[in-house]
Design an enzyme around this catalytic site. Structure first.
Site, PDB file in Angstrom:
ATOM      1  N   THR A 161     -36.720  21.871  12.815  1.00  0.00           N
ATOM      2  CA  THR A 161     -37.781  22.764  13.307  1.00  0.00           C
ATOM      3  C   THR A 161     -37.272  23.516  14.537  1.00  0.00           C
ATOM      4  O   THR A 161     -37.504  24.724  14.682  1.00  0.00           O
ATOM      5  CB  THR A 161     -39.060  21.956  13.658  1.00  0.00           C
ATOM      6  OG1 THR A 161     -39.287  20.996  12.636  1.00  0.00           O
ATOM      7  CG2 THR A 161     -40.265  22.869  13.770  1.00  0.00           C
ATOM      8  N   SER A 192     -39.792  19.090  18.271  1.00  0.00           N
ATOM      9  CA  SER A 192     -40.636  18.643  17.169  1.00  0.00           C
ATOM     10  C   SER A 192     -40.861  17.138  17.277  1.00  0.00           C
ATOM     11  O   SER A 192     -40.609  16.549  18.326  1.00  0.00           O
ATOM     12  CB  SER A 192     -39.973  19.023  15.838  1.00  0.00           C
ATOM     13  OG  SER A 192     -40.849  18.748  14.776  1.00  0.00           O
ATOM     14  N   ASP A 217     -41.285  13.322  14.571  1.00  0.00           N
ATOM     15  CA  ASP A 217     -41.307  12.746  13.221  1.00  0.00           C
ATOM     16  C   ASP A 217     -42.739  12.419  12.813  1.00  0.00           C
ATOM     17  O   ASP A 217     -43.099  12.524  11.646  1.00  0.00           O
ATOM     18  CB  ASP A 217     -40.419  11.493  13.179  1.00  0.00           C
ATOM     19  CG  ASP A 217     -38.973  11.853  13.478  1.00  0.00           C
ATOM     20  OD1 ASP A 217     -38.414  12.670  12.720  1.00  0.00           O
ATOM     21  OD2 ASP A 217     -38.425  11.380  14.489  1.00  0.00           O
ATOM     22  N   GLU A 255     -33.894  13.734  24.710  1.00  0.00           N
ATOM     23  CA  GLU A 255     -35.212  14.343  24.467  1.00  0.00           C
ATOM     24  C   GLU A 255     -36.263  13.740  25.402  1.00  0.00           C
ATOM     25  O   GLU A 255     -37.100  14.454  25.954  1.00  0.00           O
ATOM     26  CB  GLU A 255     -35.626  14.125  23.007  1.00  0.00           C
ATOM     27  CG  GLU A 255     -34.785  14.924  22.025  1.00  0.00           C
ATOM     28  CD  GLU A 255     -35.104  14.638  20.566  1.00  0.00           C
ATOM     29  OE1 GLU A 255     -34.666  15.408  19.712  1.00  0.00           O
ATOM     30  OE2 GLU A 255     -35.770  13.630  20.275  1.00  0.00           O
TER      31      GLU A 255
HETATM   32  C1  5RP Z   1     -34.739  14.418  16.766  1.00  0.00           C
HETATM   33  C2  5RP Z   1     -36.211  14.468  16.703  1.00  0.00           C
HETATM   34  C3  5RP Z   1     -36.836  15.552  15.883  1.00  0.00           C
HETATM   35  O1  5RP Z   1     -37.767  16.228  16.663  1.00  0.00           O
HETATM   36  C4  5RP Z   1     -37.538  14.937  14.692  1.00  0.00           C
HETATM   37  O2  5RP Z   1     -36.616  14.101  14.000  1.00  0.00           O
HETATM   38  C5  5RP Z   1     -38.092  16.007  13.756  1.00  0.00           C
HETATM   39  O3  5RP Z   1     -37.046  16.678  13.137  1.00  0.00           O
HETATM   40  P1  5RP Z   1     -37.235  17.894  12.152  1.00  0.00           P
HETATM   41  O4  5RP Z   1     -37.620  19.074  12.959  1.00  0.00           O
HETATM   42  O5  5RP Z   1     -35.875  18.051  11.502  1.00  0.00           O
HETATM   43  O6  5RP Z   1     -38.288  17.524  11.133  1.00  0.00           O
HETATM   44  O7  5RP Z   1     -36.912  13.685  17.295  1.00  0.00           O
HETATM   45  O8  5RP Z   1     -34.266  13.297  17.475  1.00  0.00           O
END
Ligand code: 5RP
Length: 220
Positions: free
Chosen positions: A31, A83, A85, A104
């Site tokens: 994302t 973003s 999960d 993050e």
């Molecule tokens: C990475 C993260 C991402 O924000 C999470 O995995 C979502 O990823 P995506 O945008 O590919 O769905 O926490 O460590």
């Protein structure tokens, strides 16, 4: 349902939250990839970015965003775009699917505003269907796995992954996360845990959720 399109819509909507001259925190993942693309269209207007991973740094450079700053140069950042999960109704998140949870979490802590860009499948009532990632010091893995089992979770070491900090990731399945703050605190306190991918103490401030017809804005 084209999830990639939903992610893209949410990511481009985040441009509305970038003020001229801002230093922007940049998350990691598919994302955020769209957000970096969007941000490149206004790169002349921002002062710089702080990146949460080597993967995002490469993407930023590829898009001509070269003023990548070190987080230690600042006490606070105006805005962080990332973003998740999973995210619940209290704006608490599971993050770390991409393995970048430690930086993050640090950038989220430093940022005045966390804007979470998601497709609609990430919004949940209760966190925990997505396995909770924790970054741990390798020597502590056996101890921590045992402690997680005591908490009712099923830990699995993420195969072939070493983090940017030289650690490993445990993905915790089947954990009851009905009280995200309590679980975040409990796991954070285990010796050897570097970062818990639960962002409950510092959740998001705004959610931009891409759906079929629009981008839904959810504020705290
Ligand atoms: C990475 C993260 C991402 O924000 C999470 O995995 C979502 O990823 P995506 O945008 O590919 O769905 O926490 O460590």
């Amino acid at each position: 349902m084209n999830l990639n399109e939903f992610k893209k819509k949410a990511a481009w909507a985040a441009l509305n939250y970038i003020s001229p001259g801002a230093i922007v925190g940049i998350g990691t993942g598919s994302t955020v990839f769209h957000f970096i693309e969007a941000l490149s269209t206004i790169k002349h207007l921002i002062s710089g970015v702080v990146s949460s991973s080597n993967a995002s740094t490469i993407l930023l450079k590829n898009k001509g965003i070269s003023n990548i700053l070190h987080l230690n140069s600042f006490h606070s950042l105006e805005v962080y775009i990332d973003s998740a999960d999973e995210i619940n109704n209290n704006m608490q998140m599971i993050k770390g699917g991409g393995g970048a949870l430690t930086k993050e979490k640090i950038i989220a802590a430093v940022s005045k505003k966390f804007i979470c860009i998601i497709d609609e499948t990430k919004k949940v009532n209760i966190l925990g269907s997505f396995p909770l990632p924790i970054e741990i010091i390798p020597i502590a893995s056996s101890f921590i796995e045992n402690e997680i089992i005591k908490l009712g979770g099923k830990p699995k070491i993420r195969k072939n992954v070493i983090t940017e900090h030289g650690n490993i990731i445990l993905d915790i399945h089947n954990l009851n996360i009905s009280d995200p703050i309590a679980i975040e605190k409990k796991i954070s306190l285990l010796p050897g845990v570097v970062t818990v991918g639960l962002f409950a103490l510092r959740g998001a401030d705004i959610i931009l959720m891409g759906t079929k017809n629009s981008v839904k804005i959810i504020e705290k």
